[in-house]
Design a protein around this motif. Structure first.
Motif, PDB file in Angstrom:
ATOM      1  N   UNK A  29       0.838  -1.201   0.000  1.00  0.00           N
ATOM      2  CA  UNK A  29       0.000   0.000   0.000  1.00  0.00           C
ATOM      3  C   UNK A  29       0.871   1.249   0.000  1.00  0.00           C
ATOM      4  N   UNK A  30       1.916   1.241   0.817  1.00  0.00           N
ATOM      5  CA  UNK A  30       2.824   2.390   0.869  1.00  0.00           C
ATOM      6  C   UNK A  30       3.512   2.597  -0.473  1.00  0.00           C
ATOM      7  N   UNK A  31       3.928   1.508  -1.127  1.00  0.00           N
ATOM      8  CA  UNK A  31       4.559   1.621  -2.433  1.00  0.00           C
ATOM      9  C   UNK A  31       3.584   2.155  -3.466  1.00  0.00           C
ATOM     10  N   UNK A  32       2.352   1.674  -3.433  1.00  0.00           N
ATOM     11  CA  UNK A  32       1.335   2.123  -4.371  1.00  0.00           C
ATOM     12  C   UNK A  32       1.073   3.624  -4.206  1.00  0.00           C
ATOM     13  N   UNK A  33       0.944   4.071  -2.969  1.00  0.00           N
ATOM     14  CA  UNK A  33       0.702   5.493  -2.727  1.00  0.00           C
ATOM     15  C   UNK A  33       1.910   6.346  -3.108  1.00  0.00           C
ATOM     16  N   UNK A  34       3.115   5.838  -2.880  1.00  0.00           N
ATOM     17  CA  UNK A  34       4.316   6.586  -3.261  1.00  0.00           C
ATOM     18  C   UNK A  34       4.420   6.724  -4.773  1.00  0.00           C
ATOM     19  N   UNK A  35       4.103   5.670  -5.506  1.00  0.00           N
ATOM     20  CA  UNK A  35       4.146   5.735  -6.968  1.00  0.00           C
ATOM     21  C   UNK A  35       3.067   6.690  -7.477  1.00  0.00           C
ATOM     22  N   UNK A  36       1.886   6.661  -6.865  1.00  0.00           N
ATOM     23  CA  UNK A  36       0.812   7.583  -7.270  1.00  0.00           C
ATOM     24  C   UNK A  36       1.243   9.038  -7.066  1.00  0.00           C
ATOM     25  N   UNK A  37       1.893   9.322  -5.943  1.00  0.00           N
ATOM     26  CA  UNK A  37       2.373  10.689  -5.698  1.00  0.00           C
ATOM     27  C   UNK A  37       3.456  11.077  -6.694  1.00  0.00           C
ATOM     28  N   UNK A  38       4.355  10.148  -6.998  1.00  0.00           N
ATOM     29  CA  UNK A  38       5.412  10.418  -7.965  1.00  0.00           C
ATOM     30  C   UNK A  38       4.831  10.705  -9.347  1.00  0.00           C
ATOM     31  N   UNK A  39       3.808   9.961  -9.725  1.00  0.00           N
ATOM     32  CA  UNK A  39       3.208  10.151 -11.033  1.00  0.00           C
ATOM     33  C   UNK A  39       2.377  11.430 -11.134  1.00  0.00           C
ATOM     34  N   UNK A  40       1.752  11.855 -10.044  1.00  0.00           N
ATOM     35  CA  UNK A  40       0.796  12.966 -10.138  1.00  0.00           C
ATOM     36  C   UNK A  40       1.193  14.264  -9.435  1.00  0.00           C
ATOM     37  N   UNK A  41       1.870  14.220  -8.298  1.00  0.00           N
ATOM     38  CA  UNK A  41       2.080  15.457  -7.536  1.00  0.00           C
ATOM     39  C   UNK A  41       3.499  15.612  -6.996  1.00  0.00           C
ATOM     40  N   UNK A  42       4.481  15.087  -7.662  1.00  0.00           N
ATOM     41  CA  UNK A  42       5.847  15.088  -7.136  1.00  0.00           C
ATOM     42  C   UNK A  42       6.520  16.459  -7.191  1.00  0.00           C
ATOM     43  N   UNK A  43       6.142  17.314  -8.147  1.00  0.00           N
ATOM     44  CA  UNK A  43       6.832  18.585  -8.353  1.00  0.00           C
ATOM     45  C   UNK A  43       5.844  19.750  -8.255  1.00  0.00           C
ATOM     46  N   UNK A  73      -0.324   5.850 -19.302  1.00  0.00           N
ATOM     47  CA  UNK A  73      -1.486   4.994 -19.067  1.00  0.00           C
ATOM     48  C   UNK A  73      -1.042   3.618 -18.580  1.00  0.00           C
ATOM     49  N   UNK A  74       0.040   3.099 -19.136  1.00  0.00           N
ATOM     50  CA  UNK A  74       0.555   1.801 -18.693  1.00  0.00           C
ATOM     51  C   UNK A  74       0.993   1.865 -17.228  1.00  0.00           C
ATOM     52  N   UNK A  75       1.628   2.959 -16.823  1.00  0.00           N
ATOM     53  CA  UNK A  75       2.029   3.114 -15.425  1.00  0.00           C
ATOM     54  C   UNK A  75       0.801   3.181 -14.518  1.00  0.00           C
ATOM     55  N   UNK A  76      -0.231   3.855 -14.979  1.00  0.00           N
ATOM     56  CA  UNK A  76      -1.470   3.935 -14.204  1.00  0.00           C
ATOM     57  C   UNK A  76      -2.137   2.567 -14.104  1.00  0.00           C
ATOM     58  N   UNK A  77      -2.068   1.791 -15.169  1.00  0.00           N
ATOM     59  CA  UNK A  77      -2.656   0.449 -15.141  1.00  0.00           C
ATOM     60  C   UNK A  77      -1.887  -0.471 -14.200  1.00  0.00           C
ATOM     61  N   UNK A  78      -0.598  -0.217 -14.015  1.00  0.00           N
ATOM     62  CA  UNK A  78       0.167  -1.000 -13.052  1.00  0.00           C
ATOM     63  C   UNK A  78      -0.397  -0.787 -11.644  1.00  0.00           C
ATOM     64  N   UNK A  79      -0.783   0.453 -11.342  1.00  0.00           N
ATOM     65  CA  UNK A  79      -1.375   0.724 -10.035  1.00  0.00           C
ATOM     66  C   UNK A  79      -2.685  -0.038  -9.859  1.00  0.00           C
ATOM     67  N   UNK A  80      -3.483  -0.122 -10.918  1.00  0.00           N
ATOM     68  CA  UNK A  80      -4.739  -0.867 -10.856  1.00  0.00           C
ATOM     69  C   UNK A  80      -4.447  -2.357 -10.650  1.00  0.00           C
ATOM     70  N   UNK A  81      -3.420  -2.856 -11.312  1.00  0.00           N
ATOM     71  CA  UNK A  81      -3.036  -4.248 -11.135  1.00  0.00           C
ATOM     72  C   UNK A  81      -2.603  -4.531  -9.704  1.00  0.00           C
ATOM     73  N   UNK A  82      -1.875  -3.624  -9.116  1.00  0.00           N
ATOM     74  CA  UNK A  82      -1.472  -3.772  -7.720  1.00  0.00           C
ATOM     75  C   UNK A  82      -2.681  -3.767  -6.791  1.00  0.00           C
ATOM     76  N   UNK A  83      -3.659  -2.920  -7.101  1.00  0.00           N
ATOM     77  CA  UNK A  83      -4.881  -2.882  -6.297  1.00  0.00           C
ATOM     78  C   UNK A  83      -5.600  -4.223  -6.382  1.00  0.00           C
ATOM     79  N   UNK A  84      -5.616  -4.799  -7.574  1.00  0.00           N
ATOM     80  CA  UNK A  84      -6.252  -6.109  -7.747  1.00  0.00           C
ATOM     81  C   UNK A  84      -5.492  -7.163  -6.961  1.00  0.00           C
TER      82      UNK A  84
END
Length: 183
Positions: free
Chosen positions: A76-90, A117-128
Motif C-alpha cells: 500500500x505504501x509503495x502504491x501510494x508513493x508511486x501515485x504521488x510520484x506520477x501525479x504530484x511530485x513537483x 497509461x501503462x504506469x497507471x494500469x500497473x497501479x490498478x493491477x497492484x490494487x487487484x
C-alpha cells in the motif's frame, strides 16, 4: 532451462557423446574478466546467491527482491508513493500547481500518453493483487481511461492530465476501500 545437457561435440563416427550432469552439480572455479581464477573463500560465501564483498559486507541476492514478498502495508505504501510520484511530485515554480512524471511523460505525443497509461494500469493491477473487488477496480479503470483518452489531445489533454490526477484518485479510492476492511 534443461537440467541435462550434452557437453562434447560430435565424434568422427557421427554419434554425440552424452555426458549428462545436473546444472546444480556443474560448479567450477570462478573466473574474473581477465581469466584469473578467484578463490572460493575470497568473495563467495556459497553458490546459493550470496556474495561477500572485500570489506565483509554480505549481499544475499535471493531475498533482496524489492518487488516480491512484501507485506500488505508495504504494498500500500509503495502504491501510494508511486501515485504521488506520477501525479504530484513537483511544484510549478511561482504557482501552487503540482504535477508529476505522468504530466512530463504526457508531453511526448501519443507514446508518452501510452506509457503514462501503462504506469497507471500497473497501479490498478497492484490494487487487484491487494484483493480489491470488481467495483473498486472498475472505478479505477474508469479514471485511467478518462485520463488516457483525454490525455491524447495535444495541449488541452496535457493540462487535463496535470489537473485530473487519476493516480491520486485511484490511491484514494483504494485507501477508502482498505479502511473498511478488517486487517
Amino acid at each position: 532451462m534443461q537440467d541435462q545437457m550434452s557437453t562434447s561435440p560430435r565424434r568422427a563416427s557421427g554419434r554425440a557423446s552424452q555426458a549428462r550432469f545436473n546444472a546444480d552439480e556443474a560448479r567450477g572455479p570462478i573466473i574474473d574478466q581477465d581469466g584469473r581464477e578467484i578463490p572460493q573463500g575470497a568473495f563467495w560465501s556459497s553458490f546459493n546467491g550470496a556474495f561477500v564483498g572485500p570489506d565483509g559486507v554480505r549481499f544475499d541476492f535471493n531475498t533482496a527482491n524489492p518487488f516480491g514478498n512484501l507485506t500488505r502495508e508495504q504494498r500500500i505504501a509503495r502504491l501510494e508513493a508511486v501515485a504521488k510520484l506520477l501525479d504530484v511530485a513537483f511544484v510549478l515554480p511561482g504557482t501552487n500547481i503540482r504535477y508529476g512524471i505522468d504530466g512530463i511523460i504526457g508531453l511526448i505525443p501519443v507514446v508518452g500518453d501510452l506509457i503514462a497509461t501503462a504506469l497507471s494500469l500497473w497501479l490498478v493491477r497492484e490494487a487487484r493483487a491487494l484483493g480489491a473487488p470488481w467495483h473498486v477496480i472498475t472505478r479505477m479503470l474508469g479514471n485511467v481511461a478518462v485520463e488516457g483518452v483525454i490525455g491524447m489531445v495535444p495541449v488541452a489533454g496535457d493540462a487535463f492530465d496535470v489537473l485530473f490526477r487519476a493516480n491520486m484518485r485511484n490511491a484514494k479510492i483504494l485507501r477508502r476501500w482498505l479502511d473498511t476492511q478488517p486487517r
